[in-house]
Structures are given as C-alpha cells and as structure tokens.
Design a protein around this motif. Structure first.
Motif, short mmCIF file in Angstrom:
data_model
loop_
_atom_site.label_atom_id
_atom_site.label_comp_id
_atom_site.label_asym_id
_atom_site.label_seq_id
_atom_site.Cartn_x
_atom_site.Cartn_y
_atom_site.Cartn_z
N ALA A 164 0.75 -1.01 0.02
CA ALA A 164 0.17 -0.17 0.12
C ALA A 164 0.86 1.23 0.02
O ALA A 164 1.84 1.25 0.53
N MET A 165 0.30 2.18 -0.68
CA MET A 165 1.15 3.66 -0.70
C MET A 165 0.28 4.84 -0.60
O MET A 165 -0.86 4.68 -1.08
N LEU A 166 0.72 5.65 0.29
CA LEU A 166 -0.05 6.73 0.77
C LEU A 166 0.91 7.90 0.28
O LEU A 166 2.01 7.95 1.03
N SER A 167 0.56 8.88 -0.43
CA SER A 167 1.32 10.19 -0.59
C SER A 167 0.69 11.38 -0.90
O SER A 167 -0.77 11.45 -1.17
N GLY A 168 1.34 12.53 -0.32
CA GLY A 168 0.58 13.82 -0.39
C GLY A 168 1.55 14.85 -0.71
O GLY A 168 2.75 14.58 -0.61
N GLY A 169 1.02 16.03 -0.91
CA GLY A 169 1.85 17.33 -1.22
C GLY A 169 1.20 18.41 -1.24
O GLY A 169 -0.02 18.62 -1.14
N PHE A 170 1.90 19.26 -0.84
CA PHE A 170 1.52 20.87 -0.87
C PHE A 170 2.45 21.73 -1.71
O PHE A 170 3.66 21.49 -1.31
N ALA A 171 2.07 22.59 -2.09
CA ALA A 171 2.78 23.71 -2.99
C ALA A 171 2.09 25.04 -2.86
O ALA A 171 0.85 25.06 -3.20
N ALA A 181 -2.87 10.91 -2.39
CA ALA A 181 -3.14 10.02 -3.33
C ALA A 181 -2.95 8.50 -2.60
O ALA A 181 -2.12 8.62 -1.69
N ALA A 182 -3.66 7.55 -2.78
CA ALA A 182 -3.84 6.46 -2.08
C ALA A 182 -3.78 5.25 -3.16
O ALA A 182 -4.51 5.26 -4.05
N ARG A 183 -2.97 4.33 -2.66
CA ARG A 183 -3.03 3.18 -3.71
C ARG A 183 -2.69 1.70 -2.95
O ARG A 183 -1.88 1.69 -2.07
N ALA A 184 -3.23 0.58 -3.32
CA ALA A 184 -3.09 -0.54 -2.53
C ALA A 184 -3.45 -1.61 -3.75
O ALA A 184 -3.97 -1.54 -4.71
N VAL A 185 -2.19 -2.79 -3.65
CA VAL A 185 -2.06 -3.66 -4.58
C VAL A 185 -2.07 -5.01 -3.77
O VAL A 185 -1.17 -5.02 -2.81
N ILE A 186 -2.85 -5.96 -3.87
CA ILE A 186 -2.86 -7.07 -3.16
C ILE A 186 -3.23 -8.40 -4.01
O ILE A 186 -3.95 -8.26 -4.96
N PRO A 187 -2.59 -9.42 -3.77
CA PRO A 187 -3.16 -10.74 -4.50
C PRO A 187 -4.33 -11.26 -4.01
O PRO A 187 -4.51 -11.25 -2.97
N VAL A 188 -5.22 -11.82 -5.20
CA VAL A 188 -6.57 -12.61 -4.59
C VAL A 188 -6.66 -13.74 -5.27
O VAL A 188 -7.57 -14.37 -5.47
N GLY A 189 -5.41 -14.26 -5.65
CA GLY A 189 -5.45 -15.68 -6.17
C GLY A 189 -3.94 -15.82 -6.44
O GLY A 189 -2.97 -14.96 -6.27
N VAL A 190 -3.42 -16.90 -6.73
CA VAL A 190 -2.01 -17.48 -7.23
C VAL A 190 -1.42 -16.45 -8.45
O VAL A 190 -0.46 -16.04 -8.28
N ASP A 191 -2.31 -15.88 -9.16
CA ASP A 191 -2.07 -15.23 -10.56
C ASP A 191 -2.90 -14.26 -10.74
O ASP A 191 -3.07 -13.97 -11.99
N THR A 192 -3.54 -13.63 -9.57
CA THR A 192 -4.35 -12.48 -9.84
C THR A 192 -4.07 -11.52 -8.93
O THR A 192 -3.94 -11.78 -7.83
N GLU A 193 -3.93 -10.20 -9.19
CA GLU A 193 -3.88 -9.08 -8.27
C GLU A 193 -5.02 -7.99 -8.37
O GLU A 193 -5.53 -7.83 -9.52
N LEU A 194 -5.38 -7.47 -7.45
CA LEU A 194 -6.31 -6.25 -7.30
C LEU A 194 -5.46 -4.88 -7.13
O LEU A 194 -4.73 -4.83 -6.22
N GLN A 195 -5.70 -3.97 -7.91
CA GLN A 195 -5.05 -2.92 -7.62
C GLN A 195 -6.02 -1.72 -7.41
O GLN A 195 -7.03 -1.55 -8.46
N ALA A 196 -6.17 -0.94 -6.86
CA ALA A 196 -6.92 0.22 -6.33
C ALA A 196 -6.27 1.65 -6.20
O ALA A 196 -5.38 1.46 -5.40
N ASN A 197 -6.87 2.57 -6.88
CA ASN A 197 -6.17 3.93 -6.80
C ASN A 197 -7.25 5.03 -6.31
O ASN A 197 -8.27 4.79 -6.84
N GLY A 198 -6.71 6.13 -5.71
CA GLY A 198 -7.87 7.11 -5.32
C GLY A 198 -6.72 8.34 -5.40
O GLY A 198 -5.64 8.27 -4.71
N SER A 199 -7.25 9.45 -5.67
CA SER A 199 -6.51 10.67 -5.56
C SER A 199 -7.62 11.92 -5.37
O SER A 199 -8.64 11.82 -5.87
N PHE A 200 -6.78 12.92 -4.86
CA PHE A 200 -7.66 13.98 -4.44
C PHE A 200 -6.54 15.44 -4.81
O PHE A 200 -5.55 15.32 -4.38
N LEU A 201 -7.29 16.34 -5.34
CA LEU A 201 -6.62 17.58 -5.84
C LEU A 201 -7.39 18.69 -5.56
O LEU A 201 -8.37 18.87 -5.76
#
Length: 672
Positions: free
Chosen positions: A192-199, A227-247
C-alpha cells in the motif's frame, strides 16, 4: 451505473478484507497491467525512467514530459501560473486549440478533464510515478479513443522501486514552498502507498514589465494533493489494484477577478490475471468541480472590471475496460476487448455586465471494441496490426441564458441541441526488423488512424481570455487523423541508443479557434492540419554519467476552404517548428547527484492568422543533491537559471504574458 459502482465498491472491500492468499510469500504482485505487446517495437516510443523523474528542477510532470521533443501544451506556462483550461497536451504539431489530442493514462485510466479535455497536471506528482512511456503517433487502439497525436502512459511506482518513506520540503523564490511525502508498506503479499503534497507561492507577475499597468499583480498559487494506492493478491496469479486521488488547485491569473479553483477526485479499480490466458478488468470514476473568474481590462491596463463569473463547472466521468490475451503459442500475441466511457458536465456562469445567467453542457458516451495481433515469425521480424470500432453519442446538449433578476430566458442565446451519434473505425499496423548480423539495429515502419470526439467545452461553452472571446460550436464534428512513419534505431550497448523517425500526419476536420471578427473567434472544423517532420532521440550511459537528448522538427500547415480559406497554408496556433531537450546527469549512490537540462522551443504563432508571434526561448535548469547521512540529503534546484523571457501568450493589444522566470529552491529530504 449500478454495476460500475458495485465494481468500485467491491474493489475497496477487497482491499480491506485482504484475502488469506496475501500471506503466501510466493505470490508476487507488480502493481502493473498486463505485459506489453511485442508489437510496440514497430512504433516511436520514448521511455522516461524513475531516475529521470527524480531529477526535475520544477518537480512538475508537464515539464518532465518535454524530454520527448514534440510534446507541448497550448501555452508554455506550467500548472503554477497557466489557466487550467489552457493545459491540454498534444504531440507532432497537431495543435490549434487547448484540448488534449493525446491519450493520457495513469495506470491504464484516462486522466483528462471530462468536461474540457485539459489535464490536472498538479495531481500527477512525479514522486509517485515509476516510469513514463510516450508513444508518438495516433491510433492507440487497445487503450481507447482519443489518441490523435500519441499516447502518454504514466505508471505508479512499484514495490521494488518505492522506498518505505520519502519526505521532503523545499523553500523557493517568491516565498514558495513545495512539500511532499510518500509512505509505502507491505500488505502480506501486496503493498500500500499513501502520498501527499502541498505547494504554494506568491507567484510572479505574468505580464512582462513593459506591458504592465496598475492592475497587474503577482499570480499566487496554492495546491494540495493526496493519493492512495493498494495492490494485493486475490489468487495465485491474480492481483487487485485500487487507486484514489484528490486535488485542490487554486490559482490567480495576476489580475483582479481572475482567481480559479479546481477540485479533482479520481478512483479506479483494476483486476489483473497473469495466467496462461492473461486478462484485465478496469473501472474508474472522475469527479470535477471547477470555477474561474474573468475580467475585462481597460486601456493601458489602468482599470479592470469583472466580466464573467464561471462559478461552478461540475463534471463526472466514468468508464470501464476489459482485455483478454488468449494463449496462441510462442511468437503470437493477441489482445481483444472493449471499453466504455461516459462523461457529463455543465458550466454555470454569470455574465456580469448584463446580469445574465448561463448554463451550458451535455453528455457523451463512447462504446468501443478492439483487437490487436503481434507476430514474431523469426529472423528478427515483428509484425503487428490492430483495429477498433467505436460508437459515440452526444446527448442532452443545451445552452440556456436568462436574466438573473426576472429569471426570464434570453431566446437569442438559448437552445436545446439535437442528440447526435456516429460510428468510427480506426486501426494501425507496423513492422520492425533487426537484420541478421546487425542485432543492434532496428528498422521500423507504421501506419495508423485515430479519432477524437469534441469535448463538452468545445461544443457548448463560449469563453473569454483577456479581451479576446471565443464562441462555442454545437455542430462540431469529430477529428480524424491518419499517418505514416518510418524509423531506425541503433542500440549497441545497454544504456546506449540513437533513433530517428520521419512522419506524415493529416488531421481532418481539425477543431481550431477561427477568427471571425476583431477580438472574436469561433471553434470550427477546418478542412485539415497536415503535419510532417523528423524526431531524433538518444541516450548514452557511461558509469556514473548519463546523457539524454531529444529533438523534433515539425512543419504543420492548415488546409482550409470556405469561410476559413484565409487560414490555408498557415501554421496552427501555438505550434513551434523546432524543439529540443538535452539533459546530463551524474549520480554516485550514497554520495551525491547532479543534473543539468537545456530546453529550446522555437518561435510560434499565438493566433490562427499568424499575425502575433511568440519569441523562441532557450532555458537551462539544474538540480543537485548531497547525502548527509542517516537518510537525509540536501537538495538545490534552479529553474530557468538565466531568467530567459519565455513568452506564453500575446493579446490582440500586443500585451505579452511570460512563463516561469528564474526560480531557485533549497530543500531537505528524508529517505528510508
């Protein structure tokens, strides 16, 4: 609609649930889509890696993309001072207005504004991007409609590249602050990844000194992103990727009554299966709320009055895409699938002088199906062909004006436009060959076609820039491009490459801002824009040193008749003939790194009549970072070191606006 929301909701629940398989250490997720087709070797592709993304003096994605010569926005300004509606992107001289003519994707999802076709560049923080691919030339096929000039693919940083913590803060010229932080953590077999910024910054005065008047002031900006992002396996050869962002992007244009604000919220879910039969399913949602003020400026810029209050532009975009890669054996790669995209939006405005309210907007839907086949028959040969068919619909188009006091309509400026629909078929084909005994050499050729539907903004919304007004046109037809190209590349060693491409494009029914009266333009389909040119790109790596360069020479010309006959043979607005970028870097891990970038853009015309020219500009940027130990480093950055005047626009009254002047930064970064 219900199915779309279900897919998004299911993806988010999947992240929270984190299935038991995620604990299996043998399962490895990448966060990327399916493997790229070997047929990509037939096309003109520029790659920008993570190292280069970290060596930008501005830290702005729209600036980094200039590494691919031929990339341009409608204005030369970046997302700190430009008006957001001017920040569409194109390639190969296929310009003429501010809508994006390239397909721009983040992790396979379109990022252009659903109402206006511009790009919220401030949301695309390079700190969370792993690599960029710029494919020049139209007809992306498998990625969706809209790739007239090319395709720009941004991919989020993967688990192997991401650091556990990266945080920095910098102080710059004109009381500017630029801060960012990215946190990455493992989630069982995923991450999982969480990122943010301010300028923020007090900004510079956009109008050049000799043109300024009492009303001119610095153009402040303030931008917050998450921005937030998560990547997880949901099976031996399948992965789920979810993204969200705000500006939340707030800017001022350097004149009273010209503040603007853009709220952008994006979310997406992608399932990727990497079995013998690869597959991918993606769904996404965009929400925008934009507002902007406009002003009428008096003689010698001594007075200013509010002319228009565009107080709300709500817009939504949603879409889905499915792709299947059946196993056909070695040397064969087949991709088939379909996609849908729907956008809906309207502008709500107040014409101050007449106290008139205006509502304009509508809805668009595009359904598409695609297929692509790549073959590797042997002897260093690669063959590829693809095609897609799209069905488009324009619905609920309207423009309504009314007196704000009495609420009575203004019939002369009100209309309900008939629904329209159509079908477009496009395709591309290419060949690449590595001759026997010369494996370092690649010869390639390609032909392609593509199309783009006019945006809701182009169809229904008139606008004003300074004292120049542009009228909408609800009868605009789609733009269609066809082109051919040929190229050669020489890559004798890893990290060494030199390539050249010649191309010819014709953009039929090109949408341009056509002058119909003094200070007045209308969006119209001109017969065509013909663009031809050459692109040269190279890279050389020697130990700790790397040199990259890119050059384009383009000769675009308008082909027009009828009411636009006066434009025939002229250059499209805002299309420079020559561009180049040259960057040198030195990096010693754990010690220091240095980088210098030179960029040149040739003179170009502000307007369709080629009566107002913007001067050419050569600028230099520099970046330096020194490790202090314990994960800390000090960073020095300099934009436009020589303080070159980069002209961004010139009005009918001769007033010139500039892009970013010299800007110096000092910062501290923690990486662990």
């Amino acid at each position: 609609m219900r199915l779309f929301h279900y897919l998004l909701g299911a993806g988010c629940l999947g992240i929270l649930a984190t299935p038991a398989q995620a604990e299996d250490a043998d399962i490895i997720v990448t966060g990327q889509g399916l493997q790229r087709s070997p047929g990509d070797a037939a096309f003109d592709v520029i790659a920008i890696d993570r190292s280069r993304l970290e060596m930008s003096a501005s830290g702005r994605m729209e600036d980094i993309l200039r590494d691919a010569a031929g990339f341009q926005q409608f204005r030369r300004s970046d997302a700190r001072s430009a008006h957001p509606t001017s920040q569409g992107a194109t390639l190969r001289g296929l310009g003429g207005n501010a809508s994006t003519r390239a397909l721009i994707l983040l992790d396979g999802v379109p990022v252009v504004d659903p109402f206006g076709g511009w790009v919220s560049w401030a949301a695309l923080d390079p700190a969370r991007i792993g690599h960029v691919r710029v494919t020049r030339g139209g007809g992306s096929g498998v990625y969706g409609a809209g790739a007239l000039a090319g395709t720009i693919e941004l991919s989020s940083v993967g688990p192997e590249e991401a650091r556990g913590l990266s945080a920095g803060i910098a102080y710059g010229s004109r009381e500017s602050i630029d801060a960012d932080a990215t946190l990455t953590a493992r989630l069982g077999g995923g991450f999982a990844m969480l990122s943010g910024g301010f300028a923020r910054g007090d900004g510079f005065i956009p109008i050049v000194e000799e043109s300024r008047g009492p009303i001119d002031r610095a153009a402040r900006y303030r931008q917050s992103r998450l921005a937030a992002r998560a990547v997880i396996p949901v099976g031996v050869d399948t992965e789920l990727q979810a993204n969200g962002s705000f500006l939340l992007d707030q800017r001022d244009r350097g004149v009273p009554f010209t503040g603007n604000s853009n709220l952008a919220v994006d979310s997406s879910v992608r399932l990727v299966g990497r079995g013998i039969w690869g597959w991918e399913a993606t769904a996404w949602l965009q929400h925008r709320e934009f507002s902007s003020g406009f002003a009428s400026i008096g003689a010698r810029r001594a007075t200013v009055t509010q002319s228009l209050d565009q107080y709300n532009v709500p817009a939504n975009g949603l879409g889905a895409r499915v792709e299947l890669q059946p196993w056909l054996g070695e040397g064969r790669n087949l991709r088939i699938g379909g996609d849908i995209r729907r956008v809906k939006g309207r502008t709500q405005e107040l014409v101050v002088a007449t106290n008139t309210g205006r509502i304009a907007g509508g809805a668009q839907t595009i359904y598409g199906a695609f297929a692509e086949l790549a073959l590797l028959p042997g002897d260093g040969l690669t063959l590829t062909t693809s095609g897609r068919i799209d069905r488009w619909q324009l619905r609920d188009g309207l423009r309504r004006e009314f007196n704000r006091n009495t609420l009575s309509p203004v019939p002369a400026n009100s209309a309900v436009y008939p629904d329209r629909s159509g079908t477009e078929t496009t395709g591309r084909a290419g060949i690449a060959w590595n001759p026997d005994g010369a494996s370092a050499v690649t010869l390639r050729a390609a032909a392609y076609s593509g199309w783009r539907l006019p945006t809701l903004n182009e169809l229904y919304r008139p606008f004003r820039a300074g004292n120049d007004s542009t009228i909408a046109n609800p009868l605009l037809d789609p733009e269609r491009v066809k082109g051919v190209e040929g190229g050669i590349a020489y890559a004798p060693l890893p990290g060494w490459r030199l390539g050249a491409t010649i191309f010819w494009n014709r953009l039929d029914d090109a949408i341009s801002n056509v002058t119909i009266a003094p200070n007045t333009r209308q969006r119209q389909n001109v017969d065509a824009i013909r663009s031809r040119g050459i692109e040269i790109d190279g890279m050389a790596t020697l130990g700790e040193y790397r040199l990259t360069g890119s050059y384009s020479h383009i000769d675009p010309r308008v082909r027009a008749g009828g009411a636009a006959l006066a434009l025939d043979g002229l250059r499209p607005a805002q299309t420079p003939r020559d561009q180049f970028s040259l960057a040198g870097e030195w990096s010693r891990p754990g010690v220091a790194r240095l980088g210098v970038t030179a960029r040149y853009v040739a003179a170009q015309f502000e307007d369709d009549q080629n009566s107002r020219a913007l001067d050419d500009a050569l600028t230099f940027d520099a970046v330096g970072a020194v490790e202090l130990g314990q994960g800390f480093s000090v960073e020095l950055r300099a934009e436009n070191i020589a303080d070159k005047r980069v002209e961004a626009t010139v009005g009918a009254d001769g007033v010139v606006e500039r892009a970013t002047p010299r800007t110096l930064w000092v910062g501290l970064r923690l990486t662990r």
